[in-house]
Write a protein that holds these residues in place. Structure first.
Motif, PDB file in Angstrom:
ATOM      1  N   THR A  77      -5.879   1.420  -5.271  1.00 20.33           N
ATOM      2  CA  THR A  77      -4.645   1.739  -5.986  1.00 20.33           C
ATOM      3  C   THR A  77      -4.419   0.785  -7.143  1.00 20.33           C
ATOM      4  N   LEU A  78      -3.706   1.306  -8.147  1.00 26.06           N
ATOM      5  CA  LEU A  78      -3.233   0.496  -9.260  1.00 26.06           C
ATOM      6  C   LEU A  78      -1.828   0.017  -8.918  1.00 26.06           C
ATOM      7  N   THR A  79      -1.213  -0.776  -9.795  1.00 28.60           N
ATOM      8  CA  THR A  79       0.143  -1.247  -9.547  1.00 28.60           C
ATOM      9  C   THR A  79       1.073  -0.807 -10.664  1.00 28.60           C
ATOM     10  N   ALA A  80       2.340  -0.687 -10.325  1.00 26.46           N
ATOM     11  CA  ALA A  80       3.334  -0.232 -11.297  1.00 26.46           C
ATOM     12  C   ALA A  80       3.422  -1.169 -12.497  1.00 26.46           C
ATOM     13  N   GLN A  81       3.196  -2.469 -12.266  1.00 22.49           N
ATOM     14  CA  GLN A  81       3.301  -3.437 -13.356  1.00 22.49           C
ATOM     15  C   GLN A  81       2.313  -3.150 -14.481  1.00 22.49           C
ATOM     16  N   GLN A  82       1.182  -2.537 -14.149  1.00 19.19           N
ATOM     17  CA  GLN A  82       0.189  -2.238 -15.175  1.00 19.19           C
ATOM     18  C   GLN A  82       0.689  -1.216 -16.192  1.00 19.19           C
ATOM     19  N   PHE A  83       1.721  -0.475 -15.833  1.00 19.29           N
ATOM     20  CA  PHE A  83       2.246   0.569 -16.712  1.00 19.29           C
ATOM     21  C   PHE A  83       3.588   0.188 -17.334  1.00 19.29           C
ATOM     22  N   GLU A  84       3.964  -1.077 -17.246  1.00 16.20           N
ATOM     23  CA  GLU A  84       5.315  -1.490 -17.635  1.00 16.20           C
ATOM     24  C   GLU A  84       5.604  -1.311 -19.126  1.00 16.20           C
ATOM     25  N   LYS A  85       4.595  -1.205 -19.957  1.00 21.92           N
ATOM     26  CA  LYS A  85       4.835  -1.026 -21.397  1.00 21.92           C
ATOM     27  C   LYS A  85       5.273   0.399 -21.731  1.00 21.92           C
ATOM     28  N   PHE A  86       5.016   1.324 -20.829  1.00 13.39           N
ATOM     29  CA  PHE A  86       5.436   2.709 -21.052  1.00 13.39           C
ATOM     30  C   PHE A  86       6.887   2.885 -20.625  1.00 13.39           C
ATOM     31  N   ASP A  87       7.616   3.707 -21.374  1.00 19.13           N
ATOM     32  CA  ASP A  87       9.021   3.958 -21.026  1.00 19.13           C
ATOM     33  C   ASP A  87       9.136   4.812 -19.767  1.00 19.13           C
ATOM     34  N   TYR A  88       8.174   5.720 -19.580  1.00 19.45           N
ATOM     35  CA  TYR A  88       8.207   6.571 -18.393  1.00 19.45           C
ATOM     36  C   TYR A  88       6.793   7.066 -18.098  1.00 19.45           C
ATOM     37  N   VAL A  89       6.450   7.110 -16.795  1.00 17.30           N
ATOM     38  CA  VAL A  89       5.122   7.555 -16.368  1.00 17.30           C
ATOM     39  C   VAL A  89       5.289   8.694 -15.370  1.00 17.30           C
ATOM     40  N   MET A  90       4.694   9.858 -15.687  1.00 13.23           N
ATOM     41  CA  MET A  90       4.721  11.022 -14.797  1.00 13.23           C
ATOM     42  C   MET A  90       3.379  11.125 -14.097  1.00 13.23           C
ATOM     43  N   LEU A  91       3.397  10.924 -12.790  1.00 16.27           N
ATOM     44  CA  LEU A  91       2.160  10.850 -12.015  1.00 16.27           C
ATOM     45  C   LEU A  91       1.926  12.087 -11.157  1.00 16.27           C
ATOM     46  N   GLY A  92       0.649  12.325 -10.895  1.00 16.85           N
ATOM     47  CA  GLY A  92       0.217  13.230  -9.852  1.00 16.85           C
ATOM     48  C   GLY A  92      -0.723  12.471  -8.932  1.00 16.85           C
ATOM     49  N   HIS A  93      -1.116  13.078  -7.842  1.00 18.60           N
ATOM     50  CA  HIS A  93      -2.105  12.591  -6.884  1.00 18.60           C
ATOM     51  C   HIS A  93      -1.515  12.391  -5.490  1.00 18.60           C
ATOM     52  N   ILE A  94      -0.340  11.811  -5.380  1.00 18.37           N
ATOM     53  CA  ILE A  94       0.314  11.662  -4.079  1.00 18.37           C
ATOM     54  C   ILE A  94       1.328  12.791  -3.950  1.00 18.37           C
ATOM     55  N   HIS A  95       1.340  13.454  -2.806  1.00 15.24           N
ATOM     56  CA  HIS A  95       2.086  14.704  -2.679  1.00 15.24           C
ATOM     57  C   HIS A  95       3.541  14.542  -2.253  1.00 15.24           C
ATOM     58  N   GLU A 117       0.831  -1.187   0.000  1.00 17.65           N
ATOM     59  CA  GLU A 117       0.000   0.000   0.000  1.00 17.65           C
ATOM     60  C   GLU A 117       0.873   1.247   0.000  1.00 17.65           C
ATOM     61  N   ILE A 118       0.321   2.322  -0.538  1.00 15.09           N
ATOM     62  CA  ILE A 118       1.018   3.601  -0.517  1.00 15.09           C
ATOM     63  C   ILE A 118       0.751   4.290   0.809  1.00 15.09           C
ATOM     64  N   GLU A 119       1.806   4.698   1.476  1.00 18.64           N
ATOM     65  CA  GLU A 119       1.666   5.490   2.694  1.00 18.64           C
ATOM     66  C   GLU A 119       2.079   6.936   2.390  1.00 18.64           C
ATOM     67  N   LEU A 120       2.042   7.766   3.411  1.00 22.82           N
ATOM     68  CA  LEU A 120       2.546   9.130   3.312  1.00 22.82           C
ATOM     69  C   LEU A 120       1.872   9.914   2.211  1.00 22.82           C
ATOM     70  N   THR A 121       0.563   9.905   2.200  1.00 21.94           N
ATOM     71  CA  THR A 121      -0.179  10.657   1.205  1.00 21.94           C
ATOM     72  C   THR A 121      -0.797  11.893   1.816  1.00 21.94           C
ATOM     73  N   SER A 122      -1.167  12.834   0.986  1.00 26.79           N
ATOM     74  CA  SER A 122      -1.800  14.051   1.481  1.00 26.79           C
ATOM     75  C   SER A 122      -3.304  13.965   1.370  1.00 26.79           C
ATOM     76  N   GLU A 123      -3.813  12.852   0.896  1.00 27.94           N
ATOM     77  CA  GLU A 123      -5.254  12.732   0.751  1.00 27.94           C
ATOM     78  C   GLU A 123      -5.909  12.559   2.128  1.00 27.94           C
ATOM     79  N   THR A 124      -7.174  12.216   2.159  1.00 27.76           N
ATOM     80  CA  THR A 124      -7.927  12.310   3.399  1.00 27.76           C
ATOM     81  C   THR A 124      -7.534  11.299   4.462  1.00 27.76           C
TER      82      THR A 124
END
Length: 393
Positions: A206-224, A190-197
């Protein structure tokens, strides 16, 4: 291609009633200077551009000025998406003419399947959406009705969305994704240390990093915090400003932006810290320590905002705690207590509320919070309010 990866601007945010616009303007100036100094090719805003779906007038005019300075004054392309705090449909305006100045703003799921193409990179922009949005989209695409009905979670939706994006990949280019979701390293982490509620990503699945493995790079927002990044190529930029006490406690992590350089043979990332204009300092001390000059003279008095927790406080002192602390420290944006010692008066929390009159409940609550009894005028005001309420009944 070189990107400045930012996210979670939350323009219009307040902290317990204190506006953060000046702090956000300061962070923006620093961010823009980093972009200019590093000669980036584009600025990325990975969601939560505003703090709320219907932003204030000041928030709108502030963001408008910022975007104009990036895109029109300095001619820097912008790749931005809406996050869960944004009003997707409200942001979705003037897309056609904005793209003529290389301002690419994606707020709707169906727009995510039209990547921006450069000579080296395909840039996919996937805004925040919920499973119902995916149901509507795939129903319009003619997906089998039973398959549409099986889209219950964001994972169900992503299992359709990401493969459909991958079908659009140009094998001769790098593939970059900009998105705004909670992504864990794996299904059992699980993701800890978030700014959400809550400390578990606002209760969101949450999703998992493996789901994005086909992309060379993923720039995310949502966790602060960038420290929540689930993989080397799936990264959070973190917010540019400390928005609450939890974030202030993680001061060692720093706030800032990433510079991401994508070439045909490698991807390099460098973090640039942004120092706050007015810092948010968290103090958790006893009352005697907080009032001790040898302690408070070491603090940035009248230069920072303070969130103070008073430990082992004795309520029988009958003093205006906030006023005293602000007299010493300046702006106190949050005041809390830990292990409070009480006097011998009855504690409303330990009594059967049915045995107390409404007036007494208010009186006890007031004393618990302030350490003082209600004045006669205050008692008469409370009594009048309850009389009026009874009349309405």
């Amino acid at each position: 291609m070189k990107f400045l990866h930012s996210a979670d601007w939350h323009i219009g945010r307040t902290l317990n009633g204190y506006s953060l616009l000046d702090e956000q303007k300061h962070a923006f100036k620093k961010m823009l200077q980093i972009a200019i100094d590093q000669q980036v090719d584009a600025v990325v805003i990975a969601g939560d551009i505003y703090d709320r779906a219907i932003p204030s007038t000041n928030a709108v005019t502030t963001l408008d000025s910022m975007l104009q300075e990036i895109n029109l004054k300095h001619s820097l392309p912008i790749y931005a998406i809406s996050g869960n705090h944004d009003g997707a449909k409200r942001l979705n305006f003037a897309n056609e003419w904005m793209e003529k100045s290389d301002f690419h703003l994606t707020t709707l799921l169906d727009e995510a399947f039209s990547p921006v193409k450069t000579s080296e990179v395909q840039i996919f922009m996937l805004p925040f959406f919920d499973p119902m949005d995916a149901r509507v989209y795939y129903q319009e695409q003619g997906l089998d009705a039973d398959q549409v009905k099986n889209i219950h979670t964001i994972t169900d939706a992503m299992n359709l969305v990401l493969p459909d994006m991958e079908k659009l990949f140009d094998p001769n280019k790098k593939h970059v994704l900009i998105s705004h979701f909670a992504v864990s390293p794996s299904a059992d982490q699980e993701i800890e240390l978030t700014s959400e509620t809550t400390s578990k990503v606002g209760g969101l699945a949450t999703l998992t990093a493996q789901q994005f493995e086909k992309f060379d790079y993923v720039m995310l927002g949502h966790i602060h915090t960038r420290n929540a990044s689930p993989a080397e190529n799936v990264r959070y930029a973190g917010s540019p400003v400390k928005f609450n006490v939890k974030e202030a406690k993680m001061a060692n992590q720093g706030k800032g932006v990433d510079i991401v350089e994508v070439t045909s043979d490698k991807i390099e990332r460098t973090f640039f810290e942004i120092q706050p204009k007015t810092d948010l300092v968290v103090l958790e001390e006893t009352w005697d320590t907080l009032l001790d000059p040898t302690f408070y003279k070491t603090q940035p008095i009248d230069q920072a905002w303070f969130a103070i927790t008073v430990k082992d406080f004795d309520r029988s002192k009958h003093i205006n705690v906030r006023a005293k602390l602000q007299e010493i420290y300046g702006t106190v944006v949050e005041l809390d207590y830990e292990n409070v010692k009480r006097d011998d008066s009855p504690d409303v929390a330990q009594q059967n509320l049915s045995e107390l009159s409404p007036d007494n409940i208010v009186d006890q609550f007031f004393k618990t919070i302030t350490g003082n009894d209600l004045t006669q005028d205050q008692k008469e005001l409370v009594d009048g309010i309850f009389v009026d309420l009874r009349k309405e009944d």
